[in-house]
Design an enzyme around this catalytic site. Structure first.
Site, mmCIF file in Angstrom:
data_model
loop_
_atom_site.group_PDB
_atom_site.id
_atom_site.type_symbol
_atom_site.label_atom_id
_atom_site.label_comp_id
_atom_site.label_asym_id
_atom_site.label_seq_id
_atom_site.Cartn_x
_atom_site.Cartn_y
_atom_site.Cartn_z
ATOM 1 N N LYS A 216 -107.143 -132.383 18.606
ATOM 2 C CA LYS A 216 -105.734 -131.966 18.547
ATOM 3 C C LYS A 216 -105.658 -130.557 19.121
ATOM 4 O O LYS A 216 -106.609 -129.780 19.033
ATOM 5 C CB LYS A 216 -105.193 -132.003 17.121
ATOM 6 C CG LYS A 216 -105.678 -130.877 16.197
ATOM 7 C CD LYS A 216 -104.765 -130.788 14.982
ATOM 8 C CE LYS A 216 -104.957 -129.484 14.228
ATOM 9 N NZ LYS A 216 -106.229 -129.330 13.529
ATOM 10 N N GLN B 42 -111.331 -121.054 24.616
ATOM 11 C CA GLN B 42 -111.497 -121.712 25.917
ATOM 12 C C GLN B 42 -110.876 -123.106 25.912
ATOM 13 O O GLN B 42 -110.089 -123.458 26.764
ATOM 14 C CB GLN B 42 -112.974 -121.830 26.298
ATOM 15 C CG GLN B 42 -113.592 -120.534 26.808
ATOM 16 C CD GLN B 42 -113.950 -119.599 25.666
ATOM 17 O OE1 GLN B 42 -114.490 -120.046 24.654
ATOM 18 N NE2 GLN B 42 -113.630 -118.316 25.808
ATOM 19 N N THR B 43 -111.226 -123.888 24.898
ATOM 20 C CA THR B 43 -110.760 -125.281 24.886
ATOM 21 C C THR B 43 -109.351 -125.393 24.344
ATOM 22 O O THR B 43 -108.613 -126.298 24.702
ATOM 23 C CB THR B 43 -111.687 -126.157 24.022
ATOM 24 O OG1 THR B 43 -111.649 -125.650 22.689
ATOM 25 C CG2 THR B 43 -113.116 -126.125 24.517
ATOM 26 N N ASP C 291 -110.186 -128.108 9.372
ATOM 27 C CA ASP C 291 -109.361 -126.989 9.842
ATOM 28 C C ASP C 291 -108.856 -126.216 8.624
ATOM 29 O O ASP C 291 -107.968 -126.662 7.916
ATOM 30 C CB ASP C 291 -108.198 -127.566 10.657
ATOM 31 C CG ASP C 291 -107.401 -126.475 11.332
ATOM 32 O OD1 ASP C 291 -107.608 -125.298 10.987
ATOM 33 O OD2 ASP C 291 -106.576 -126.804 12.196
ATOM 34 N N ASP D 228 -88.817 -108.580 9.865
ATOM 35 C CA ASP D 228 -89.918 -109.327 10.461
ATOM 36 C C ASP D 228 -89.789 -110.779 10.063
ATOM 37 O O ASP D 228 -89.496 -111.079 8.906
ATOM 38 C CB ASP D 228 -91.256 -108.771 9.970
ATOM 39 C CG ASP D 228 -91.625 -107.506 10.715
ATOM 40 O OD1 ASP D 228 -91.286 -107.429 11.907
ATOM 41 O OD2 ASP D 228 -92.222 -106.606 10.093
ATOM 42 N N ASP E 57 -95.870 -102.109 8.627
ATOM 43 C CA ASP E 57 -97.105 -101.751 7.940
ATOM 44 C C ASP E 57 -98.193 -101.245 8.877
ATOM 45 O O ASP E 57 -99.056 -100.490 8.476
ATOM 46 C CB ASP E 57 -97.621 -102.930 7.097
ATOM 47 C CG ASP E 57 -97.792 -104.189 7.915
ATOM 48 O OD1 ASP E 57 -97.566 -104.136 9.143
ATOM 49 O OD2 ASP E 57 -98.116 -105.226 7.319
ATOM 50 N N ASP F 153 -96.478 -99.607 14.108
ATOM 51 C CA ASP F 153 -95.102 -99.598 13.611
ATOM 52 C C ASP F 153 -94.631 -98.172 13.322
ATOM 53 O O ASP F 153 -93.426 -97.942 13.127
ATOM 54 C CB ASP F 153 -94.990 -100.385 12.294
ATOM 55 C CG ASP F 153 -94.979 -101.879 12.530
ATOM 56 O OD1 ASP F 153 -94.516 -102.291 13.610
ATOM 57 O OD2 ASP F 153 -95.416 -102.615 11.631
ATOM 58 N N GLU G 136 -102.138 -123.907 8.851
ATOM 59 C CA GLU G 136 -101.515 -125.008 9.591
ATOM 60 C C GLU G 136 -102.303 -126.291 9.372
ATOM 61 O O GLU G 136 -101.744 -127.358 9.112
ATOM 62 C CB GLU G 136 -101.459 -124.694 11.093
ATOM 63 C CG GLU G 136 -100.473 -123.624 11.490
ATOM 64 C CD GLU G 136 -101.037 -122.213 11.385
ATOM 65 O OE1 GLU G 136 -102.165 -122.067 10.870
ATOM 66 O OE2 GLU G 136 -100.350 -121.261 11.790
ATOM 67 N N MET H 98 -108.555 -126.390 21.555
ATOM 68 C CA MET H 98 -108.486 -127.654 20.823
ATOM 69 C C MET H 98 -109.446 -127.571 19.653
ATOM 70 O O MET H 98 -110.369 -126.768 19.649
ATOM 71 C CB MET H 98 -108.947 -128.820 21.711
ATOM 72 C CG MET H 98 -107.986 -129.190 22.803
ATOM 73 S SD MET H 98 -108.571 -130.642 23.669
ATOM 74 C CE MET H 98 -110.037 -130.068 24.451
#
Lengths: 555, 729
Positions: free
Chosen positions: B437, B417-418, B380, B343, B564, B568, B384, B420
């Site tokens: 962003k 939906q957005t 955020d 994986d 896991d 699988d 990421e 962003m």
């Protein structure tokens, strides 16, 4: 040119001729076994025999065909030998009746491709049984060996099938397309070289010195070629290839050795072709070559370097060798005949120096694999390859594979059984003979040499060689029966295991080769297989050899 | 395709794995061995002399029979030589038993620890469970844990032990699984999803869960673990069986060679009537003592003694790495694997994508882009998002605004939906400055709606990042009625350090690696190239995975994978080696043939290495054992027969002192070599991952050639001492 140089030229030209034959004969045999075409003669034979030539057999059916065919052959030959003295067969000289135990021994001997002879051909047999009985088996027994090895090769080459080909087709094609044409051609050459081919019986001849003697004739040349080509070895005459009517000159001697080795050394090519990787065949033939060259060097050395007044004066041990042929050529013949399951002789192995004689004994103990008997040699070495791959394969961290086939429990079991068969027969047979006071008396020599004679007899019979250390009186009920049984077991048990192995391999799917797979076409594998063969043989026979030829030869 | 724009240094969280490349070729190490363990196992080794158990090892059983025979003969003859041979033969059997006892000893200790976890509890079984029933209305009854049946539903509250293996069907709880994994940090178990399985014997630390029992009585995970580590359920693996057949055949050959020697010896002795009887040869033939000594020296005792220990120790090495193999067969299959399915996430790359650079568009200064980008990601909390803030700080020196600095900011969360996320900030004059962003398409639309232009340059940058396997996030700003694109964030997967070297090693051993990922093919290809795997499966569904395994297997290949999730499970069952993560569902654990208690998918590679190590150890010791025989012949044959045929003394190449010392030395060497090789058998042969050809060459030199030479040296050395022992002439 002195004898040593002549001997080297003799061996070198042989090697060149065999190398030149490897490709064409190997490829030709591959075509014979893969062709889908049946000739008119073959179709006629299949019709008579009620055989469907396009039916593929399972390993069990293939094996039953082999066993049934061999069984019928033994029975037929036995009965033939029992009645061959009848006047019906129009003998040019008086032929005595052959005893039951000797007939059994001879029948077993010729059907198993051994050609052990406890009789003298020129006095005990008539021409009809020589031609229609023994010579026929010379073809058939060789062809059976070839058929079995082709089935094994198919086991490697085929995937996920239980079919290994058709025994009757393989047998017929081997005889008609491979053995007969070569035999016919070479027989003419041999006649040109001075071998006899007639139905004269005994002829009175006056020799150069004025003395008269009675010389036998017979259909010799026709039988001589298949005797060598099919690695049979049963001589028309008692003296075998030392008889000038069988083997007149140095160059016929060369030709006979070439015929002994030709098929054995070309079959690996056929194997390589059929499994689709010619390098695999090359690796196998390299092992065969290494072993036989090593043995030849040992035999020549054993004969050349020996103490004793006469050998030192002549420069080599000449006792028992034909002066027409000389020591080096005789030793070359001895090597060829014992490294294959031929057993024809052009000199008396019994009279070799103890170490030279030990080499001929050791040659047979290798199990007739370099190049061995027609067909049987290749399957023998392939079984050893399977075992070598098993141990070596573990050392590279994978479940061992050979030619894409996994070597697991069943394969190891069958290969181990194969490996067990011959030593069991040799050692138990020898021990029995040595333990029975009556049979010990058959020895002409006392001490370690006598022991060597008995050991040689059982080694020769179990490995289907057929040559003998003379000096042992073997035409007794016990020896005829014991050796006959040993020959049959030594031939048929391995075939059972080989065909079982073939069936087990053919069922598998192929494992693709990767960098993690043990490569079996490289020099490394050649060395490994040679080493395993040497060690297995040495460990098995060392004690017996120590009390026989080694005790005699080491000072 | 070029990856030159990628910044290869890992950023952000996630500790890089220790690099293997730096120190030259990596060797697969052996396991651990405590010397004291050998001493502790001695009593067990003696117990194992019982023929009722020893017969399972035919080679050692023959040695034991030989020991009994020589003991009888030694009592009858009462010579020092006979007694010493008998003693050393017994020691040979004990050495073999010791190897097995030590190997089992470690498992026993582990089993003890597990048994302590298996204290029987009283379960709270729910009567007539319905999903709709509210927690307070459940009727429950106390039941002893061993009496729970499959399908029973139980309640486990904080502080209670979970009575059996099962799946959480309601609730969420922190569970202490240290009894099984040895890991003290608690794990979260909750109903639904891939973290629903619980193991009997583990402890609930908080909250309350309702568990549906999936085990049959007496077949819990702990039960199976105990059986496995104890070796109670140990069956011989196919390869072990094959090797046993070979060893049995060799034993028969040597039995024959020795037995048939007797008539030959009697004959030879009779031929030389003047020669007196010796300790090895009389007119009745070779003496029983010497015959047994020869036999024991020839049969493959070394590998016969160590074979089962090697197998147990191989399983044990896995247990030491917290992997439970359900069968020895699976461990062996691991060594044979042709294809590894790995994986991407967690195995090849660090868990999450991380920002690697900010690319400005339309001449926007880099610093300005960084600042806006940082603003967009402050709230955020995804990995990421955090990596963007980290990059802004590390490369542009932007500190994170402290609490209170952005009190009027209104954060816009990501929505499907957005597509962003961003922030609205109060700007001068009551206006609002909006920062967004998100995916290129969404942000472009957002900019155009606000009358902005989307520069063509942005499209090129976005395409470039996508082509390189990264994920582009476009950053835009709207202030004062116009919107504009500022630049693009490059998110990329960070490949773990050292993975490329690992894959190179695997390739050298002929193992193909296939990366499995849900990413699109473009992204997948870029990561596959960076990581150096051989192939990849993009946008993989469980069905795709299954099809891939089937395809590989149809070509005769063996496949290993980790998994896991419940989806699988079919693939784990289909794969030849299926390693389930302990954190996964019980369906996955049931389907696989190994369980990794650490839930670390990278361990698959180690499992393969251990599988290979097991086979290498077996093969090497077999080779060594057989090669040893040559020297033993050279010691014993001249000792037996040189008295009769003086020429045979030429074979005494070691120039051993006397026939008696030669035979005794060979027997002693034979026993000592077993003891000397116990550590190797238990730890496994070390090896450097390389091609089959190279490994074979090395092992043939070490164990083949070494096996030929070592006994010549060893027997000679022992002979130098033995000749001074009393009673040895």
């Amino acid at each position: 040119m002195n004898t040593t140089t002549a001997g080297m030229v003799f061996v070198a030209t042989l090697a060149v001729a065999l190398i030149a034959t490897y490709r064409p004969l190997g490829d030709y045999m591959a075509r014979v076994y893969t062709s889908t075409h049946h000739s008119r003669v073959e179709r006629a034979l299949y019709r008579v025999g009620g055989i469907d030539p396009d039916a593929d057999q399972t390993w069990g059916t293939y094996l039953r065909s082999v066993l049934a065919f061999s069984g019928v052959s033994v029975l037929f030959l036995y009965l033939f030998l029992r009645v061959q003295h009848w006047h019906l067969f129009g003998h040019p000289y008086a032929v005595p009746q052959m005893s039951a135990h000797q007939s059994f021994n001879t029948a077993a001997s010729f059907v198993t491709n051994t050609n052990w002879q406890s009789y003298s051909g020129e006095s005990a047999l008539g021409y009809v049984v020589q031609m229609a009985g023994l010579a026929v088996q010379n073809f058939l027994s060789a062809a059976v060996g070839m058929a079995v090895v082709i089935a094994l090769v198919r086991g490697f080459a085929r995937h996920r099938t239980d079919r290994l080909g058709n025994f009757w087709v393989d047998l017929t094609r081997t005889c008609l397309r491979i053995l007969l044409p070569i035999t016919a051609l070479a027989a003419v050459v041999l006649v040109a070289g001075g071998a006899v081919q007639n139905f004269h019986g005994y002829r009175p001849v006056t020799g150069l010195a004025g003395g008269s003697q009675s010389l036998p004739g017979g259909p010799v040349a026709s039988q001589e070629v298949i005797k060598e080509l099919g690695t049979n070895g049963g001589g028309f005459f008692n003296a075998n290839s030392a008889h000038p009517f069988e083997n007149p000159t140095v160059w016929t001697n060369w030709l006979e050795i070439y015929l002994i080795l030709a098929i054995g050394f070309s079959l690996p090519r056929t194997f390589g072709r059929l499994v689709g990787d010619k390098r695999q065949g090359l690796a196998i033939v390299a092992v065969m070559g290494l072993l036989i060259v090593g043995s030849a060097v040992l035999a020549e050395t054993g004969q050349a370097v020996h103490h004793g007044t006469v050998p030192v004066a002549v420069g080599a041990a000449t006792e028992g060798t034909e002066t027409r042929l000389g020591v080096p050529d005789s030793a070359a013949f001895a090597t060829a005949t014992t490294m294959t399951s031929t057993g024809a002789v052009d000199s008396a192995h019994d009279s070799y120096t103890s170490l030279g004689g030990a080499v001929t004994l050791l040659d047979m103990m290798f199990g007739e694999i370099a190049p061995g008997g027609t067909g049987s040699g290749l399957y023998g070495i392939l079984v050893l390859a399977v075992l070598s791959v098993f141990v070596a394969g573990l050392m590279v961290g994978r479940t061992p594979e050979y030619l894409g086939k996994k070597i697991a429990g069943r394969e190891v079991k069958l290969a181990s059984l194969y490996l067990l068969t011959t030593p069991t027969l040799v050692l138990v047979g020898t021990a029995l003979a040595m333990a029975l006071p009556g049979e010990r008396a058959a020895m002409a020599n006392a001490g370690p040499h006598g022991l060597s004679e008995v050991l040689y007899a059982f080694t020769s019979a179990a490995n289907n060689n057929g040559s003998a250390f003379a000096g042992l009186a073997v035409n007794t009920a016990w020896y005829n029966t014991a050796l006959g049984v040993v020959m049959l077991l030594g031939r048929l048990l391995p075939m059972i295991f080989v065909l079982g192995l073939a069936g087990s391999l053919a069922r598998q799917r192929a494992v693709p080769a990767s960098a993690g797979t043990l490569p079996t076409h490289r020099l490394q594998f050649v060395g490994l297989l040679t080493g395993v063969t040497l060690i297995v043989v040495a460990l098995t026979y060392f004690p017996a050899l120590a009390l026989g030829p080694l005790a005699e030869g080491l000072h | 395709m070029s990856t030159t724009t990628l910044d290869n240094t890992p950023v952000g969280p996630g500790a890089p794995e220790p690099s293997a490349a730096a120190e030259g070729p990596r060797r697969v190490p052996g396991g651990l061995l405590d010397p004291k363990q050998m001493l502790r196992s001695l009593p067990d080794a003696v117990t194992k002399l019982n023929p009722a158990t020893l017969y399972k090892n035919p080679v050692m059983f023959i040695v034991e029979i030989g020991s009994v025979c020589t003991t009888v003969l030694a009592i009858r003859d009462h010579t020092s030589f006979a007694i010493q041979i008998a003693v050393w033969l017994w020691l040979t059997v004990i050495a073999a038993n010791l190897a097995e006892a030590v190997a089992e000893g470690r498992g026993k200790a582990q089993a003890e620890a597990l048994r302590r976890a298996k204290t029987d509890t009283i379960a709270r079984r729910v009567v007539d469970w319905t999903p709709a029933a509210a927690a307070g209305q459940l009727r429950e009854e106390p039941v002893p844990a061993p009496q729970l049946a499959q399908g029973d539903v139980v309640i486990c509250a904080a502080g209670e032990l979970i009575p059996g293996d099962g799946d959480v069907i309601d609730g969420i709880a922190a569970v202490d699984e240290s009894a099984i994994t040895g890991e003290s940090a608690p794990v979260i178990r909750e109903s639904g999803g891939d973290r629903s399985s619980v193991t009997g014997g583990t402890k609930v630390l908080s909250d309350q869960i309702i568990v549906k029992i999936t085990q049959r009585p007496g077949e819990s995970f702990i039960d199976r673990m105990i059986a496995l580590v104890e070796g109670a359920s140990r069956q011989k693996t196919p390869n072990e069986i094959a090797l046993n057949i070979l060893l049995a055949s060799l034993t028969i050959i040597f039995l024959l060679a020795v037995a048939t020697l007797q008539p030959l010896a009697i004959f030879s002795k009779a031929q030389q009537p003047g020669i007196p009887d010796s300790a090895s040869l009389t007119s009745q033939g070779v003496t029983g003592i010497v015959l047994v000594a020869l036999l024991v020296c020839l049969i493959p005792t070394t590998i016969g003694a160590l074979l089962s220990a090697i197998g147990i120790a191989g399983m044990d090495r896995l247990v030491q790495r917290n992997v439970l193999a359900m069968s020895g067969r699976a461990v062996e299959a691991a060594g044979d694997v042709n294809t590894l399915l790995l994986d991407k996430t967690g195995t090849i790359t660090l868990g999450n994508r991380q920002a690697s650079e900010f690319v400005s568009v339309g001449g926007v200064p880099a610093q300005e882009l960084a600042q806006v980008t940082q603003l967009s990601s402050l709230s955020d909390e995804t990995p990421e998002g955090r990596s963007i803030v980290v990059l802004a700080k590390e490369r542009y020196g932007l500190r994170q605004p402290g609490p209170g600095e952005l009190t009027h900011a209104r954060f816009v969360a990501f929505s499907a939906q957005t597509r962003m996320s961003g922030v609205d900030l109060p700007a001068a004059g009551g206006a609002v400055r909006q920062v967004r962003k998100g995916a290129a398409g969404s942000v472009s639309g957002w900019v155009r709606e606000r009358g902005g232009e989307v520069p063509a340059e942005m499209g090129q940058v976005v395409d470039g990042i996508s082509a390189a396997g990264g994920t582009p996030l476009v950053v835009a700003e709207a202030a004062g009625g116009t919107a504009r694109v500022l630049g693009v964030i490059h998110l990329k997967d960070v490949v773990k350090v050292g993975m490329r070297e690992r894959f190179d090693e695997l390739r050298a051993m002929g193992i193909r690696t296939v990366m499995i990922t849900g990413d699109n093919p473009l992204t997948a290809r870029a990561i596959a190239e960076e990581a150096g795997v051989d192939d990849f499966l993009a946008e993989a569904t469980p069905e795709d995975k299954m099809a891939l395994i089937r395809r590989e297997q149809a070509g005769g290949k063996l496949v290993a994978m980790t998994g896991d999730g419940t989806n699988d499970a079919p693939a784990l069952a289909q794969a030849d080696v299926g390693v389930a993560m302990n954190s996964g569902t019980s369906a996955a654990k049931e389907a696989g043939n190994m369980v990794d208690l650490d839930s670390n998918p990278t361990k698959l590679i180690e499992i393969v290495e251990i599988g290979k190590q097991l086979l290498i150890t077996r093969g090497s010791l077999t080779t060594f054992s057989i090669a040893n025989d040559v020297a033993k012949y050279f010691a014993i044959i001249p000792a037996m027969f040189a008295g009769v045929y003086g020429g045979l003394d030429t074979l005494n190449v070691m120039r051993l002192h006397s026939p008696q010392s030669a035979i005794l030395s060979a027997v002693i060497f034979n026993a000592l070599v077993i003891v000397a090789l116990i550590p190797l058998a238990l730890r496994g042969a070390r090896y450097t991952p390389s091609s089959a050809s190279q490994m074979l060459r090395r092992n043939l030199y070490v164990y083949g050639l070494g096996g030929l030479i070592a006994p010549f040296v060893g027997i000679k050395l022992i002979d130098l001492i033995v000749q001074f022992l009393p009673g040895i002439r």
